[in-house]
Design a protein around this motif. Structure first.
Motif, PDB file in Angstrom:
ATOM      1  N   ASP A 233       0.852  -1.197   0.000  1.00  0.00           N
ATOM      2  CA  ASP A 233       0.000   0.000   0.000  1.00  0.00           C
ATOM      3  C   ASP A 233       0.885   1.244   0.000  1.00  0.00           C
ATOM      4  O   ASP A 233       1.915   1.287   0.692  1.00  0.00           O
ATOM      5  N   VAL A 234       0.474   2.243  -0.759  1.00  0.00           N
ATOM      6  CA  VAL A 234       1.293   3.439  -0.939  1.00  0.00           C
ATOM      7  C   VAL A 234       0.587   4.643  -0.321  1.00  0.00           C
ATOM      8  O   VAL A 234      -0.556   4.958  -0.674  1.00  0.00           O
ATOM      9  N   ILE A 235       1.259   5.312   0.602  1.00  0.00           N
ATOM     10  CA  ILE A 235       0.758   6.542   1.196  1.00  0.00           C
ATOM     11  C   ILE A 235       1.410   7.701   0.463  1.00  0.00           C
ATOM     12  O   ILE A 235       2.638   7.825   0.442  1.00  0.00           O
ATOM     13  N   ASN A 236       0.608   8.532  -0.155  1.00  0.00           N
ATOM     14  CA  ASN A 236       1.149   9.645  -0.921  1.00  0.00           C
ATOM     15  C   ASN A 236       0.152  10.807  -0.890  1.00  0.00           C
ATOM     16  O   ASN A 236      -0.959  10.675  -0.370  1.00  0.00           O
ATOM     17  N   LYS A 237       0.556  11.915  -1.461  1.00  0.00           N
ATOM     18  CA  LYS A 237      -0.257  13.124  -1.461  1.00  0.00           C
ATOM     19  C   LYS A 237      -1.689  12.840  -1.920  1.00  0.00           C
ATOM     20  O   LYS A 237      -1.911  12.080  -2.865  1.00  0.00           O
ATOM     21  N   ILE A 238      -2.647  13.473  -1.272  1.00  0.00           N
ATOM     22  CA  ILE A 238      -4.049  13.283  -1.606  1.00  0.00           C
ATOM     23  C   ILE A 238      -4.267  13.502  -3.110  1.00  0.00           C
ATOM     24  O   ILE A 238      -3.761  14.450  -3.690  1.00  0.00           O
ATOM     25  N   GLY A 239      -5.020  12.605  -3.719  1.00  0.00           N
ATOM     26  CA  GLY A 239      -5.225  12.622  -5.157  1.00  0.00           C
ATOM     27  C   GLY A 239      -4.542  11.470  -5.867  1.00  0.00           C
ATOM     28  O   GLY A 239      -4.894  11.135  -6.999  1.00  0.00           O
ATOM     29  N   VAL A 273      -1.763   3.605   9.114  1.00  0.00           N
ATOM     30  CA  VAL A 273      -1.002   4.847   9.055  1.00  0.00           C
ATOM     31  C   VAL A 273      -1.876   6.026   9.486  1.00  0.00           C
ATOM     32  O   VAL A 273      -3.024   6.163   9.032  1.00  0.00           O
ATOM     33  N   GLU A 274      -1.325   6.881  10.339  1.00  0.00           N
ATOM     34  CA  GLU A 274      -2.023   8.115  10.708  1.00  0.00           C
ATOM     35  C   GLU A 274      -1.958   9.084   9.533  1.00  0.00           C
ATOM     36  O   GLU A 274      -0.880   9.493   9.120  1.00  0.00           O
ATOM     37  N   ILE A 275      -3.118   9.450   9.001  1.00  0.00           N
ATOM     38  CA  ILE A 275      -3.177  10.372   7.871  1.00  0.00           C
ATOM     39  C   ILE A 275      -3.315  11.791   8.401  1.00  0.00           C
ATOM     40  O   ILE A 275      -4.285  12.128   9.079  1.00  0.00           O
ATOM     41  N   GLU A 276      -2.336  12.601   8.102  1.00  0.00           N
ATOM     42  CA  GLU A 276      -2.316  13.979   8.570  1.00  0.00           C
ATOM     43  C   GLU A 276      -3.468  14.789   7.981  1.00  0.00           C
ATOM     44  O   GLU A 276      -3.729  14.712   6.783  1.00  0.00           O
ATOM     45  N   ASP A 277      -4.137  15.548   8.809  1.00  0.00           N
ATOM     46  CA  ASP A 277      -5.163  16.486   8.341  1.00  0.00           C
ATOM     47  C   ASP A 277      -4.597  17.896   8.471  1.00  0.00           C
ATOM     48  O   ASP A 277      -4.151  18.293   9.548  1.00  0.00           O
ATOM     49  N   ARG A 278      -4.605  18.634   7.369  1.00  0.00           N
ATOM     50  CA  ARG A 278      -3.978  19.943   7.344  1.00  0.00           C
ATOM     51  C   ARG A 278      -4.897  21.057   7.852  1.00  0.00           C
ATOM     52  O   ARG A 278      -4.475  22.197   7.988  1.00  0.00           O
ATOM     53  N   GLY A 279      -6.155  20.743   8.101  1.00  0.00           N
ATOM     54  CA  GLY A 279      -7.062  21.761   8.616  1.00  0.00           C
ATOM     55  C   GLY A 279      -7.776  22.509   7.508  1.00  0.00           C
ATOM     56  O   GLY A 279      -7.355  22.524   6.345  1.00  0.00           O
ATOM     57  N   ALA A 280      -8.882  23.149   7.866  1.00  0.00           N
ATOM     58  CA  ALA A 280      -9.772  23.757   6.873  1.00  0.00           C
ATOM     59  C   ALA A 280      -9.204  25.023   6.245  1.00  0.00           C
ATOM     60  O   ALA A 280      -9.545  25.363   5.111  1.00  0.00           O
ATOM     61  N   ALA A 281      -8.330  25.720   6.941  1.00  0.00           N
ATOM     62  CA  ALA A 281      -7.885  27.034   6.469  1.00  0.00           C
ATOM     63  C   ALA A 281      -7.186  26.969   5.120  1.00  0.00           C
ATOM     64  O   ALA A 281      -7.223  27.929   4.343  1.00  0.00           O
ATOM     65  N   GLU A 282      -6.533  25.840   4.824  1.00  0.00           N
ATOM     66  CA  GLU A 282      -5.851  25.715   3.536  1.00  0.00           C
ATOM     67  C   GLU A 282      -6.829  25.528   2.375  1.00  0.00           C
ATOM     68  O   GLU A 282      -6.448  25.679   1.220  1.00  0.00           O
ATOM     69  N   ALA A 289     -14.332  22.295   6.401  1.00  0.00           N
ATOM     70  CA  ALA A 289     -13.753  21.554   5.282  1.00  0.00           C
ATOM     71  C   ALA A 289     -13.040  20.332   5.827  1.00  0.00           C
ATOM     72  O   ALA A 289     -12.615  20.309   6.986  1.00  0.00           O
ATOM     73  N   VAL A 290     -12.921  19.313   5.003  1.00  0.00           N
ATOM     74  CA  VAL A 290     -12.088  18.163   5.333  1.00  0.00           C
ATOM     75  C   VAL A 290     -10.874  18.235   4.420  1.00  0.00           C
ATOM     76  O   VAL A 290     -10.996  18.440   3.219  1.00  0.00           O
ATOM     77  N   ASN A 291      -9.682  18.106   4.996  1.00  0.00           N
ATOM     78  CA  ASN A 291      -8.471  18.367   4.231  1.00  0.00           C
ATOM     79  C   ASN A 291      -7.373  17.357   4.559  1.00  0.00           C
ATOM     80  O   ASN A 291      -6.324  17.709   5.107  1.00  0.00           O
ATOM     81  N   PRO A 292      -7.579  16.070   4.228  1.00  0.00           N
ATOM     82  CA  PRO A 292      -6.502  15.105   4.441  1.00  0.00           C
ATOM     83  C   PRO A 292      -5.329  15.415   3.520  1.00  0.00           C
ATOM     84  O   PRO A 292      -5.508  15.720   2.343  1.00  0.00           O
ATOM     85  N   ALA A 293      -4.122  15.352   4.063  1.00  0.00           N
ATOM     86  CA  ALA A 293      -2.936  15.681   3.272  1.00  0.00           C
ATOM     87  C   ALA A 293      -2.495  14.517   2.393  1.00  0.00           C
ATOM     88  O   ALA A 293      -1.799  14.729   1.394  1.00  0.00           O
ATOM     89  N   PHE A 294      -2.887  13.307   2.744  1.00  0.00           N
ATOM     90  CA  PHE A 294      -2.446  12.116   2.029  1.00  0.00           C
ATOM     91  C   PHE A 294      -3.624  11.187   1.801  1.00  0.00           C
ATOM     92  O   PHE A 294      -4.689  11.335   2.399  1.00  0.00           O
TER      93      PHE A 294
END
Length: 321
Positions: A233-239, A273-282, A289-294
């Motif tokens: 399994d590959v953890i990478n940037k959202i998208g 894996v803990e998926i970092e959430d960057r927060g709504a402001a971005e 907003a929901v903003n998973p980084a990965f």
């Protein structure tokens, strides 16, 4: 230029938040400054974060060499500055093993981490370019996601290093760089690097990628990873997951290029894996907003993983073990 290095007693980084408008170098003298740079994405990318972690411990060793408790706290803060990418903690832990030998030994090990990543980039570029040519023939059209060039490493990069090597061999038709929302690492950073290398490319919104594949405008997807789990399994940037689904539907290779330092055999699968959430402001200033980084790309959607030591053909049943 090196994205990150140790220069005259401080860590120097290219400030990636200033690109493409300004090529700005920051000098980081304290652990706090380094952690702030990591969390603001002034320095980012799995290999570069591994080097940052090691240099952070070198900074801490100089400041806290007579205070073991403060030193342990500093190392822990460095390791956990961003939780998803495995390289940051690994780089810090590798340098921290030399703490009993003193600050000079720690710095020497941190510099070795840097040098290993430089060597890995060159090895991945060669091995990856060979694989792309094998799978796609001469002069393929590639789609990339996020930023995987020298800015994400020390020099050259991971997936974008492969792109650069194909260009050097005159065996590349062109590149589509997905914007990579919400912080536009593709549109800002990858496009900047491709332009500097003289590589023909176009920028596309993330959601256009699968359609462009379906329309026959892409011969392979090639991207990096922040963590590769034991099952592939590959953890990478959202998208990334959406591009993997598009590639499977279009019947084209989905290739992951990352150093062995990104392979995490202690994590069985992406669900751990803990998926970092960057927060709504971005994302928005108007409501929640929901903003998973990965995201997690399941191993069965991955054609192959290229590291500096090997090619793992998941499509043939090979494993990371």
């Amino acid at each position: 230029m090196r994205t990150i290095d140790w220069v005259n007693g401080a860590v120097e980084i290219i400030d990636q938040t200033a690109l493409p408008g300004e090529l700005r170098v920051l000098r980081l003298h304290t652990v706090g400054e380094l952690i702030a740079a990591i969390q603001s994405l002034a320095v980012r990318g799995a290999p570069a974060l591994g080097v940052a972690g090691a240099f952070g411990v070198a900074l801490a060793a100089r400041v806290h060499q007579d205070d073991p408790a403060a030193l342990a706290v500093a190392v822990q803060k460095i390791e956990s500055a961003r939780p998803t990418a495995v390289n940051l903690a690994r780089g810090a832990q590798r340098a921290a093993r030399l703490l009993p030998l003193g600050p000079d030994a720690v710095l020497a090990e941190a510099c070795a981490v840097r040098d290993d990543e430089v060597a890995a980039s060159h090895a991945m570029a060669t091995r990856g370019a060979d694989l792309v040519t094998e799978l796609c023939g001469d002069r393929p059209r590639l789609l990339t996601h996020c930023n995987t060039g020298g800015l994400a490493a020390v020099v050259l990069g991971t997936a974008l290093g492969v792109v650069g090597e194909l260009h050097r061999r005159d065996r590349l038709a062109g590149v589509i760089a997905s914007e990579t929302r919400p912080l536009l690492q593709g549109a800002r950073l990858t496009s900047w690097e491709l332009t500097r290398w003289g590589i023909e490319h176009r920028v596309a919104v993330d959601s256009a990628g699968p359609f462009l594949m379906a329309r026959g405008e892409v011969d392979a997807v090639i991207l990096g990873a922040d963590r590769i789990c034991a099952n592939g399994d590959v953890i990478n940037k959202i998208g990334s997951y959406a591009h993997a689904l598009g590639a499977r539907r279009a019947g084209i290779p989905f290739l992951v290029v990352a150093p062995e330092s990104t392979v995490d055999l202690d994590t069985a699968a992406g669900t751990e894996v803990e998926i970092e959430d960057r927060g709504a402001a971005e994302v928005t200033a108007h409501g929640d907003a929901v903003n998973p980084a990965f995201d997690i790309t399941p191993h069965d959607l991955v054609t192959a993983i290229v590291t500096d030591r090997r090619v793992i053909r998941l499509d043939r049943g090979e494993t990371t073990a």
